[in-house]
Design an enzyme around this catalytic site. Structure first.
Site, PDB file in Angstrom:
ATOM      1  N   CYS A 118       0.810  -1.234   0.000  1.00  0.00           N
ATOM      2  CA  CYS A 118       0.000   0.000   0.000  1.00  0.00           C
ATOM      3  C   CYS A 118       0.839   1.278   0.000  1.00  0.00           C
ATOM      4  CB  CYS A 118      -0.961   0.007   1.174  1.00  0.00           C
ATOM      5  SG  CYS A 118      -2.146  -1.333   1.114  1.00  0.00           S
ATOM      6  N   HIS A 247      -2.641   7.565   2.388  1.00  0.00           N
ATOM      7  CA  HIS A 247      -3.176   6.290   1.902  1.00  0.00           C
ATOM      8  C   HIS A 247      -4.532   6.066   2.574  1.00  0.00           C
ATOM      9  CE1 HIS A 247      -3.865   2.197   1.033  1.00  0.00           C
ATOM     10  NE2 HIS A 247      -3.535   1.744   2.224  1.00  0.00           N
ATOM     11  N   ASN A 277     -10.119   0.648   0.402  1.00  0.00           N
ATOM     12  CA  ASN A 277      -8.654   0.698   0.353  1.00  0.00           C
ATOM     13  C   ASN A 277      -8.207   0.124  -0.989  1.00  0.00           C
ATOM     14  OD1 ASN A 277      -5.925   0.151   0.590  1.00  0.00           O
ATOM     15  ND2 ASN A 277      -6.047  -0.645   2.671  1.00  0.00           N
TER      16      ASN A 277
END
Ligand code: UT7
Length: 320
Positions: A118, A247, A277
């Site tokens: 990520c 993020h 996400n």
């Protein structure tokens, strides 16, 4: 007197698959509720590729890159390199970046993938910055693209509700305008914490496994630390930031980091409500939102910070 060469983000493009999965859709096959998911994560829906005929990451990335190229007024032949962040590649090799290269017709470009989960977009952007400021390359496409839905255990209610598929791309270009471009960047990894968030490449169980609680705590600590370090490296105080674009993993993580950094809510970009996400795609997806709303102009300062499996953490300070 020679001028310093900078690397500027000159455009952004994004793409998400058409199919939308609402929180309530999980209620049909999992012991969960829309209310639990929305209140514990901030997520209300996510886009996912078709289960029967999944679109590969390269196709999502290609679509995002096409938009970024168009907005930059840049032809594929002008691109010197493609760096693609993904943990859901089409193949081990050829790289997803090479697949995108040929589909776009970026015939002059180098192409490779970056694996930092990520945090991948911040890693890829940092590499692009180094290559461009060194003067050897002028225009680099940085792409984050993921088809995470293919990696999930759909019986695990604590992970499968979090993620979505999508892609984002930026064109990074060399510039001589003083003070503009990527101002500073900070990357750090902690392999000793690798087992709290894993996607095995081999063996029986090849789905994502996560100790959510632990990831949550480390995310708040490490994202705050990285953000402070990158600001200190630039010699700037956090008040100079116009937008904090973290993020997008969990709205509670984002709020906790923003609180520790003393950033007011209006500077914090959060769009995970609609996308979940999306890993390496989440920062460009959030940036695109601000850009499309006319929020980015010359001199706008944005701070990108991400944490991913590895653990990996990255923070990049940008002056547009
Ligand atoms: O991109 C980086 C990677 N990932 C992340 O950053 C994610 C980080 N972690 C998180 O976002 C959160 O830890 C989660 C959203 C995964 C979980 O939220 P939490 O507030 O940390 O919940 P928890 O793990 O402490 O679980 C609390 C309860 C548990 O039940 P018991 O043991 O108290 O009875 C879980 O089984 O919530 C339960 N639970 C759920 N209940 C309804 C976990 N998932 C669900 C669910 N629906 N989907």
């Amino acid at each position: 007197m020679s001028t310093m060469r900078n690397a500027r983000i000159i455009s952004v493009g994004t793409y998400v698959p058409e199919t939308v999965m609402e929180n309530s859709d999980f209620e049909r096959f999992l012991d969960t509720t829309d209310e639990w998911i929305a209140s514990r994560t901030g997520i209300r829906q996510r886009h996912i590729v078709s289960k029967e005929l999944p679109t590969p990451a390269s196709h999502l990335g290609r679509e995002a890159a096409l938009i970024a190229l168009k907005r930059a007024g840049c032809s594929p032949a002008e691109i010197d390199g493609i760096i693609c962040a993904t943990f859901t590649p089409d193949y081990f090799f050829p790289s997803t970046a090479c697949r995108i290269q040929t589909e776009l017709g970026c015939t002059r470009a180098f192409a490779f993938d970056v694996g930092a989960a990520c945090a991948g977009f911040t890693y890829a952007l940092t590499i692009a910055n180094s290559l461009v400021t060194a003067g050897q390359y002028s225009k680099v496409l940085v792409i984050g693209t993921e088809v995470i839905s293919k990696t999930l255990d759909w019986t695990d209610r604590s992970t499968c509700i979090l993620f979505g598929d999508g892609a984002g791309a930026v064109v990074v270009a060399g510039s001589e305008t003083p003070g503009r471009g990527i101002v500073s960047s900070y990357l750090k990894s902690d392999g000793a914490l690798g087992d709290i968030l894993v996607l095995p490449a081999w063996g029986e169980k090849r789905t994502m496994q996560m100790k959510g609680n632990e990831v949550f705590k480390h995310a708040v600590r490490l994202m705050t630390d990285a953000s402070e370090k990158v600001m200190a490296a630039a010699g700037l105080s956090i008040d100079r930031i116009d937008y904090f674009i973290p993020h997008q993993a969990n709205s509670r993580i984002i709020s906790a980091v923003a609180e520790q950094l003393h950033l007011p809510a209006e500077k914090v970009v959060c769009n995970l409500e609609r996308f979940g996400n999306t890993s390496s795609a989440s920062i460009p997806l959030a940036l695109d939102e601000i850009w499309a709303a006319g929020g980015i102009s010359d001199g706008t300062m944005a701070l990108f910070t991400a944490l991913g499996g590895g653990l990996t953490v990255g923070s990049v300070l940008v002056c547009f």
